[in-house]
Design an enzyme around this catalytic site. Structure first.
Site, PDB file in Angstrom:
ATOM      1  N   ALA A   1      35.415  88.549 -31.770  1.00  0.00           N
ATOM      2  CA  ALA A   1      36.771  88.208 -32.390  1.00  0.00           C
ATOM      3  C   ALA A   1      37.015  86.809 -32.558  1.00  0.00           C
ATOM      4  CB  ALA A   1      37.801  88.790 -31.578  1.00  0.00           C
TER       5      ALA A   1
ATOM      6  N   GLY B   1      34.325  84.734 -32.374  1.00  0.00           N
ATOM      7  CA  GLY B   1      33.182  84.320 -33.319  1.00  0.00           C
ATOM      8  C   GLY B   1      33.786  84.147 -34.518  1.00  0.00           C
TER       9      GLY B   1
ATOM     10  N   GLU C   1      26.352  83.678 -31.188  1.00  0.00           N
ATOM     11  CA  GLU C   1      25.627  84.627 -30.256  1.00  0.00           C
ATOM     12  C   GLU C   1      26.770  85.650 -29.881  1.00  0.00           C
ATOM     13  OE1 GLU C   1      22.124  84.809 -29.203  1.00  0.00           O
ATOM     14  OE2 GLU C   1      21.764  83.427 -30.704  1.00  0.00           O
TER      15      GLU C   1
ATOM     16  N   CYS D   1      24.957  90.510 -22.414  1.00  0.00           N
ATOM     17  CA  CYS D   1      25.353  90.867 -23.789  1.00  0.00           C
ATOM     18  C   CYS D   1      24.180  91.926 -24.418  1.00  0.00           C
ATOM     19  CB  CYS D   1      25.207  89.507 -24.613  1.00  0.00           C
ATOM     20  SG  CYS D   1      23.781  88.544 -24.239  1.00  0.00           S
TER      21      CYS D   1
END
Lengths: 453, 416
Positions: A191, A193, A210, A244
């Site tokens: 979001a 990003g 990323e 991540c």
């Protein structure tokens, strides 16, 4: 307002002065960073511990080891990375010099994340410095101790005008993003990003995003379940699931589901003992907001193991959910917590179809003794990266590019890829002013003869 | 476009790209194995070249075939499906592309969309897996903003004002020919055309007759009658370029004909930085000369402006050429010639800053349209080696772990 403009303006003026162009200067700055990590190890580990309840050993191996490795690699390889690369010439350019010249981009912005707060600003910073840029670092305000430490330490070791740290939350970051940068590397969620890329679009600034997603983990019936589950357990619950590239959920045949649960339970026992809460090696959720979010995902689920929580300390026990429905809340967003849903599929084809119906993940994991099956899963899916028969490890091979695709991101870094991300590869052709005869062919007036030649 | 020029850019260069791709594709597609560290020695570590999915290629009007075809070649080579949006400005090419592609390519995988500006805006609301755009910086911003909504990666081939520095030590005749060729090719409608000259007042004096001679040699005494000189693509663009003529003084050319959209090969002398011709990318057959005192002033002039797609420098002294190269920044650079650096497919073609983002040509096109996926295929055995990384943690474990993960410095590796 003024402040952001000043910080970026200073960095740009410092960049324009040309002093970060020389390799000697860049190496000197990298060496200073290395000294910083070595001299301030205690302070860095303490900050990470304060932010994530992470013990020294973990913090060292998760964050510092990687940073030191990246520094050593960059210092070693910089001369070869930065050297002009001659290219293959054609008939017309035989006598000319043709090469690609790596050049700095200018002023780079690095926005860090809170889950590995030190390495996620340091690793990009190393690449940006190596490539000869000026850098503005914006550590995540959520990991506030590490952010404060980075803001304190960097000016003590690095050129203060070229490399600066900006702290703050959403308003400060929004303001920062109105400035013009020559590259932005952002680590975080999809979001935000989109917001970063939209801001970058105003200045035509290239971005490396990323991001994340739900990294699937397919366990084939034909595999050593004990080994597979131990590796998955390590990756899933490291940093309390706040990674991540953590295996987000498992896909496996219904016949092995209970064996998978048993093996993960055994590994958990091995790693954290009977009472996980008192293990010094088990971390905590970063803050109350994320704690509540993750606890919410447990609602209505079949808890096969774990499920205990303690809001006061943001503790969530390593948890396994079985027979999870694809439509449930826990399957809607990236979990980013120590909750492992298991979904059953009848075949590898069904698993592949399931994965492909969803957004492209940052990482994809597959466990099998069958090489052909592994090749099939890899070639019929798309993801940022892949590790087969383990988790995470592809992110630790310096020569593999680390990045996402689709919703999980764009661009890549690590090792040489960081250097390339933060450089402009300028095409250079240097011709002779003589030898005009050859050029005559291309000048008007034209004739069929010229075309045929 | 004159047929010779059209043959060169639209056919010859495209054939070059096709052949290069066909010859090398199997090699480009191969998994690229990489160096491993101590811990992964027995594993297989490689970079896979995955297609992105559905790619959108938006092409401009100045080289209407080349500028969709070369990206298309790379997109297909990388395994993607493609939607091509040719420019609506060049109606004949647009129609041809739409008809042609469906005859030769798989109709499901490759489609052509003909669209106006509004329709293109709607097209951009769809999610693509990659967008490749060639055009102006202002539209580039719109494209990237639309792409951001879907986190779609982009390559933007934009433009700018490409400066051309001519030093006092040079072979004036050769310089004049090379610069004139680059400027007047396609009636100046080339993103990498030398946009303006920077030189000393003495060099301006020397260049003028040389440029006049070159123009006459190329196009005859009346360029309007030469089959080798192009026209401006449309009325709007014609009027825009014509307005730039009131800059400095017209030393060569300056004639125009609105009906034919003809603007003569024109050289403007003594142009000031504040003149109209210096406010925007010219994209027409007008060559302004801006006088500077010396190379340093030329470099400062260039660096005070947005970074261009190309920088040109002419000098018999290679040190001068290198100085300009080293002290400036641009997409690409060509010393002692114009345009030629983009005909070498082993060189990446792209901009920097407002002149663009990303690159292509040759293998770079294939790489642009592939997702480079890092893959590690490990062994299920040797679990004992992994023991170091599992909790519970001890100082001893950490020491050993550090030793195995340490990046080797100059060859020596630490063994347990």
């Amino acid at each position: 307002m003024e402040k952001m403009q000043q910080v970026v303006g200073r960095a740009r003026a410092a960049f324009n002065s040309g002093r970060c162009r020389s390799l000697e200067f860049r190496l000197q700055q990298l060496k200073a960073l290395e000294r910083m990590v070595q001299e301030k190890e205690k302070e860095i580990l303490a900050a990470i511990k304060a932010d994530l309840h992470k013990c020294g050993h973990n913090a060292y191996s998760h964050e510092l080891l990687g940073v030191l490795g990246e520094l050593a690699l960059a210092m070693d390889k910089l001369p070869s990375w930065a050297a002009p690369q001659p290219v293959k010439k054609n008939l017309l350019t035989m006598r000319d010099e043709a090469y690609i010249c790596p050049e700095p981009l200018g002023v780079v912005l690095i926005i860090g994340a809170w889950n590995y707060p030190f390495v996620l600003v340091m690793q990009p910073l190393i690449g940006a410095i190596a490539a000869g840029n000026a850098v503005v670092v914006k550590p995540s305000e959520i990991s506030e101790n590490t952010a404060r430490l980075v803001a304190d330490l960097l000016p003590q070791y690095l050129d203060r005008e070229l490399y600066s740290v900006v702290t703050g939350g959403v308003p400060e970051t929004t303001e920062l993003l109105t400035q013009r940068f020559d590259h932005i590397l952002y680590t975080g969620n999809s979001a935000v990003g989109k917001i970063v890329m939209a801001a970058a679009a105003k200045h035509l600034t290239p971005v490396t995003l990323e991001l994340g997603g739900k990294s699937p983990c397919y366990i084939d019936k034909d595999c050593d379940l004990a080994v597979a589950c131990r590796r998955i357990t390590w990756g899933k619950y490291m940093n309390c699931g706040q990674t991540c590239i953590a295996p987000d959920y498992i896909l496996c045949d219904p016949s092995i589901q209970s064996k998978v649960v048993e093996n993960i339970k055994a590994a958990l026992q091995e790693f954290y003992g009977e009472d996980v809460k008192s293990s010094p090696d088990y971390e905590r959720i970063i803050n109350k907001r994320h704690f509540k979010r993750i606890v919410g995902l447990l609602e209505g689920q079949k808890i096969a193991h774990g499920g205990q929580t303690d809001e006061a300390s943001c503790f969530i026990a390593p948890t396994i959910l079985t027979d999870v429905s694809p439509e449930s809340k826990v399957m809607e967003e990236e979990i980013f917590g120590p909750v492992l849903p298991i979904l059953t599929v009848k075949s590898v084809d069904e698993a592949i179809e399931f994965i492909n119906r969803r957004e492209k993940p940052l990482a994809l994991y597959v466990f099998s003794n069958n090489k052909k099956l592994i090749r099939q899963v890899i070639s019929e899916t798309s993801s940022g990266g892949v590790t087969a028969n383990d988790v995470f490890m592809h992110a630790l091979v310096p020569d593999l590019p680390f990045g996402g695709v689709g919703n999980s991101g764009m661009g890549a870094y690590h090792g040489k890829h960081s250097f390339e991300t933060f450089s402009h590869r300028r095409a250079c052709l240097i011709k002779d002013l003589k030898m005009e005869v050859v050029n005559k062919l291309r000048y008007p007036p034209s004739s069929q003869k010229k075309v045929d030649w | 476009q004159p047929s010779f020029e059209a043959y060169f850019t639209e056919i010859l260069l495209c054939k070059n790209e096709l052949n290069g791709t066909l010859n090398n594709l199997s090699h480009w597609m191969k998994d690229e194995h990489v160096d491993k560290n101590l811990v992964t020695q027995l594993d297989s570590a490689f970079i896979r070249k995955d297609p992105y999915g559905v790619v959108l290629i938006i092409a401009p009007w100045n080289y209407p075939i080349h500028l969709f075809l070369v990206p298309l070649i790379g997109a297909i080579a990388a395994g993607n499906c493609v939607v091509v949006k040719p420019s609506e400005t060049t109606k004949n090419s647009e129609r041809l592309v739409a008809e042609m592609l469906s005859c030769y390519l798989d109709n499901d995988c490759f489609a052509v969309v003909t669209a106006s500006v509004q329709e293109t805006t709607r097209l951009l609301e769809n999610k693509f897996d990659y967008i490749f755009f060639t055009g102006t910086p202002s539209v580039g911003r719109i494209i990237m903003t639309a792409a951001a909504k879907h986190l779609t990666p982009v390559t933007l081939e934009l433009g700018g004002k490409n400066p051309c520095y001519v030093s006092d030590t040079c072979d004036v005749q050769n310089v004049a020919q090379r610069v004139a060729w680059g400027r007047f090719f396609n009636a100046g409608q080339t993103c990498i055309a030398p946009d303006y000259i920077l030189c000393s007042v003495e060099m301006q004096e020397k260049l003028m007759p040389a440029l006049r001679e070159a123009i006459t040699e190329f196009f005859g005494s009346n360029p309007r009658e030469s089959p080798d000189f192009g026209r401006i693509v449309g009325d709007k663009q014609f009027r825009r370029v014509r307005a730039l003529l009131c800059s400095g003084r017209v030393a060569i050319g300056g004639q125009t004909d609105e009906k034919e959209r003809y603007i003569a090969p024109t050289v403007l002398a003594d142009v000031l930085p504040s003149d109209p011709a210096m406010q925007e990318e010219i994209f027409g057959p007008i060559l302004p000369i801006v006088v500077v005192a010396n190379m340093d002033e030329a470099i400062d002039f260039i660096n005070a402006r947005p970074r261009p797609l190309a920088i040109y420098a002419f000098s018999c002294d290679s040190k001068v050429v290198n100085q300009v190269l080293e002290r400036t920044s641009s997409g690409g650079f060509c010393g002692n010639d114009t345009l030629m650096h983009v005909t070498l497919t082993s060189l990446p073609f792209g901009g920097i800053g407002s002149s663009g983002l990303g690159k292509y040509h040759g293998k770079f096109t294939f790489d642009t349209f592939s997702h480079h996926r890092g893959c590690l295929h490990r062994n299920m055995g040797l679990e004992a080696l992994n023991a170091l990384r599992y909790p519970p943690y001890t100082q001893q474990k950490l020491g050993l772990l550090t030793a195995t993960f340490e990046i080797k410095r100059k060859g020596m590796c630490t063994l347990l």
